[in-house]
Design a protein around this motif. Sequence first.
Motif, short mmCIF file in Angstrom:
data_model
loop_
_atom_site.label_atom_id
_atom_site.label_comp_id
_atom_site.label_asym_id
_atom_site.label_seq_id
_atom_site.Cartn_x
_atom_site.Cartn_y
_atom_site.Cartn_z
N GLY A 176 0.78 -1.23 0.00
CA GLY A 176 0.00 0.00 0.00
C GLY A 176 0.81 1.28 0.00
O GLY A 176 0.25 2.36 0.13
N GLN A 177 2.14 1.19 -0.10
CA GLN A 177 2.99 2.36 -0.29
C GLN A 177 3.98 2.05 -1.41
O GLN A 177 4.38 0.91 -1.60
CB GLN A 177 3.74 2.73 0.99
N ARG A 178 4.38 3.09 -2.12
CA ARG A 178 5.20 2.89 -3.31
C ARG A 178 6.63 2.51 -2.96
O ARG A 178 7.28 3.13 -2.13
CB ARG A 178 5.22 4.18 -4.14
N TYR A 179 7.10 1.47 -3.60
CA TYR A 179 8.51 1.07 -3.55
C TYR A 179 9.03 1.00 -4.98
O TYR A 179 8.40 0.41 -5.85
CB TYR A 179 8.68 -0.31 -2.92
N LYS A 180 10.19 1.59 -5.20
CA LYS A 180 10.85 1.45 -6.49
C LYS A 180 11.91 0.35 -6.45
O LYS A 180 12.26 -0.23 -7.45
CB LYS A 180 11.49 2.78 -6.92
N ASP A 181 12.39 0.05 -5.23
CA ASP A 181 13.45 -0.95 -5.08
C ASP A 181 13.38 -1.53 -3.67
O ASP A 181 13.81 -0.90 -2.71
CB ASP A 181 14.81 -0.29 -5.33
N THR A 182 12.83 -2.73 -3.55
CA THR A 182 12.72 -3.35 -2.22
C THR A 182 14.01 -4.05 -1.80
O THR A 182 14.19 -4.38 -0.62
CB THR A 182 11.59 -4.39 -2.21
N LEU A 183 14.91 -4.30 -2.74
CA LEU A 183 16.06 -5.16 -2.47
C LEU A 183 17.35 -4.41 -2.19
O LEU A 183 18.39 -5.03 -2.02
CB LEU A 183 16.27 -6.12 -3.65
N CYS A 184 17.30 -3.08 -2.17
CA CYS A 184 18.49 -2.33 -1.77
C CYS A 184 18.77 -2.61 -0.29
O CYS A 184 17.87 -2.53 0.55
CB CYS A 184 18.28 -0.84 -2.00
N GLY A 185 20.01 -2.92 0.03
CA GLY A 185 20.33 -3.34 1.39
C GLY A 185 20.35 -2.22 2.41
O GLY A 185 20.29 -2.48 3.61
N THR A 186 20.43 -0.96 1.98
CA THR A 186 20.53 0.14 2.92
C THR A 186 19.15 0.60 3.34
O THR A 186 18.35 1.08 2.53
CB THR A 186 21.31 1.32 2.29
N LYS A 187 18.87 0.47 4.63
CA LYS A 187 17.58 0.84 5.19
C LYS A 187 17.81 1.49 6.55
O LYS A 187 18.75 1.13 7.27
CB LYS A 187 16.68 -0.40 5.32
N VAL A 188 16.91 2.42 6.91
CA VAL A 188 17.09 3.20 8.13
C VAL A 188 15.76 3.31 8.86
O VAL A 188 14.72 3.56 8.24
CB VAL A 188 17.63 4.62 7.81
N ILE A 189 15.79 3.15 10.18
CA ILE A 189 14.60 3.27 11.02
C ILE A 189 15.05 3.75 12.39
O ILE A 189 16.20 3.51 12.80
CB ILE A 189 13.87 1.91 11.12
N SER A 190 14.18 4.45 13.09
CA SER A 190 14.54 4.85 14.45
C SER A 190 14.54 3.63 15.37
O SER A 190 13.82 2.66 15.13
CB SER A 190 13.56 5.90 14.99
N ARG A 191 15.34 3.70 16.39
CA ARG A 191 15.40 2.58 17.34
C ARG A 191 14.05 2.40 18.03
O ARG A 191 13.62 1.27 18.29
CB ARG A 191 16.51 2.83 18.36
N ALA A 192 13.37 3.51 18.34
CA ALA A 192 12.07 3.43 19.00
C ALA A 192 11.06 2.68 18.14
O ALA A 192 10.32 1.81 18.63
CB ALA A 192 11.55 4.83 19.32
N ASN A 193 11.02 2.98 16.84
CA ASN A 193 10.09 2.27 15.96
C ASN A 193 10.51 0.83 15.73
O ASN A 193 9.66 -0.05 15.59
CB ASN A 193 9.97 3.01 14.61
N TYR A 194 11.81 0.59 15.71
CA TYR A 194 12.26 -0.80 15.55
C TYR A 194 11.83 -1.65 16.73
O TYR A 194 11.42 -2.81 16.55
CB TYR A 194 13.77 -0.87 15.38
#
Length: 439
Positions: A349-367
Motif C-alpha cells: 500500500g505504499q510505493r517502492y521502487k526498489d525493495t532489495l536495496c540493502g541500505t535501510k534506516v529506522i529509528s530505534r524506538a520504531n524498531y
Amino acid sequence: MKKYFYHLLRRYVSLFVLPQNSVVEIDPANAQLIGSFPQGKIAFRNGRHEEGFDGADALSIEEVGRNPPDFLVVSGLIHYERDIQALFAAVRQLCRPDTRLIVTYYSSLWRPFAALASRFNLRGKLPEANWLAHEDIHNLLDLEDFELIRLDQRILVPFYIPLFSSVINRFIAPLPFFRIFCLLNIAIARPKVAVVDKSKPSVSIVVPARNEAGNIEEIVRRIPAMGPEDEIIFVEGNSTDETWETIKTVSSRYGDQYRIITAQQDAKGKGEAVRKGFGLATKDILMILDADMTVPPEDLPKFYQAIVADKGEFINGTRLVYPMEKGAMRFFNLIGNKFFAIAFSFVLGQRYKDTLCGTKVISRANYLKLEANRSYFGEFDPFGDFDLIFGAARMGLKIVEVPISYRERVYGDTNISRWRHGAILLAMLVFAARKIKFL
C-alpha cells in the motif's frame, strides 16, 4: 448487513491497531467497531455519554488531549459533518507526533445503492450529506497538517452470502481494477510535525559481513560522521575467508577513532545478522550498510538527513533511479528487482521502487515496536530487509526512498543466489499478501 459490514471493518482496522496500542474513536454512531478492541475507548466532542456508550469506555475530549492515544479513529463521521475541516482541526489537537489517524468513508459510486438500501430498510435511514472524492480527503487532511500515508479500498459485497462474500471481498476487492468499485475507503494519516529539535541524534550502523575481508577497513575509513557518537556494528557470519580476523584487526586499529562493536552470528543468513546487530545497537537511529559497498558509505548522510528532518520514518534506498556502474547488476536481477518493487508496492500500500536495496534506516524506538510484533509475520526473512518492510507497512510508518548510485562490487563474490533467493522472495510476497492485502 450492518453486522457483517462491521465484522469486516474490525478486521481491516485491527491490521494496523496492534494489541499494545491505545485507540480512541471520535463521535461514533455505535460501539460495534471500537468495542472490539480491549484497549479501545470513545470520545464525544460535545461531552455526551460520559458515563459510557454501549459498553465502551468513554473519555472527555480534554482527557484525550492530555493523554493522546496511538490511534484516533474517525469512522464514517465525515459523511454527516457540516465542517469536515473543523473536525480534522479538532482531531489534530489530540495528536502526539507519532499518533496515527484512521479515517473511513464510503465511495461516492455507492451513493445510489445506499439510498436504495435505506429506502427498503436494509440499513438505517442516515442522511449522508457529504460524498467526497479521495482528492477531497487528501486536501482536507493537508489543510489541517495531516500527511496521508496510505489509502485502502475494501468491500465489494457489504452483505453476507456464504462463501461468495468472503471470496469476493478477500481476493477480488483488493485487485487494481476492482478496487475502484469498493464501498469502503480506509485512509491512514500522520500529523505533520515541524522539526524544531536542533540536536543531532547518533547512529548505529549495522554491517552484516560474510566473505568481505577486503572491504572492512574501507568501510570504517569511508563512513562519514553523522551524529556526535555514532557506532559501527560488524556482524560476521560464517565466512570462509579472513573476514572475522580482519574485523578484529580493524577494530583494534581504529578503536580510538570510532566506536566499533563486533559480533559473530549464531545462525546463518543476513536477516539473523541484522537482528543481532540491531539488538546490540545503543543509538537513536539504526542503519544497515551492506559490506560489499555497492552502496557507497558516503551516501549514508542522505538517509540520515531524511529521517532527522522527518521526511519519513522508514528510509529505503533505491538503486533504480540513477545509472548504475557497468556490471553492478545483472540483467535478470534488474528484471527481478523491478517485478518485486511493483508487487510489493501493491501488497503493502505504499510505493517502492526498489525493495532489495540493502541500505535501510529506522529509528530505534520504531524498531523496538516492530520487533515486539514480529510474530505477526514470523521470523523467516533470510535477508533482513523484508522483516523491516512488512513491519513498517503494518505500523503505518511513512516510507521514503533515497536514490543512490549503485556501484560494481570490487572485492569477492555476491552472496545472493538469483534463482534460489528469487523463489524465497516470491514465497515471502505471497505470505505477506495473505497477511496484509487479502484479509
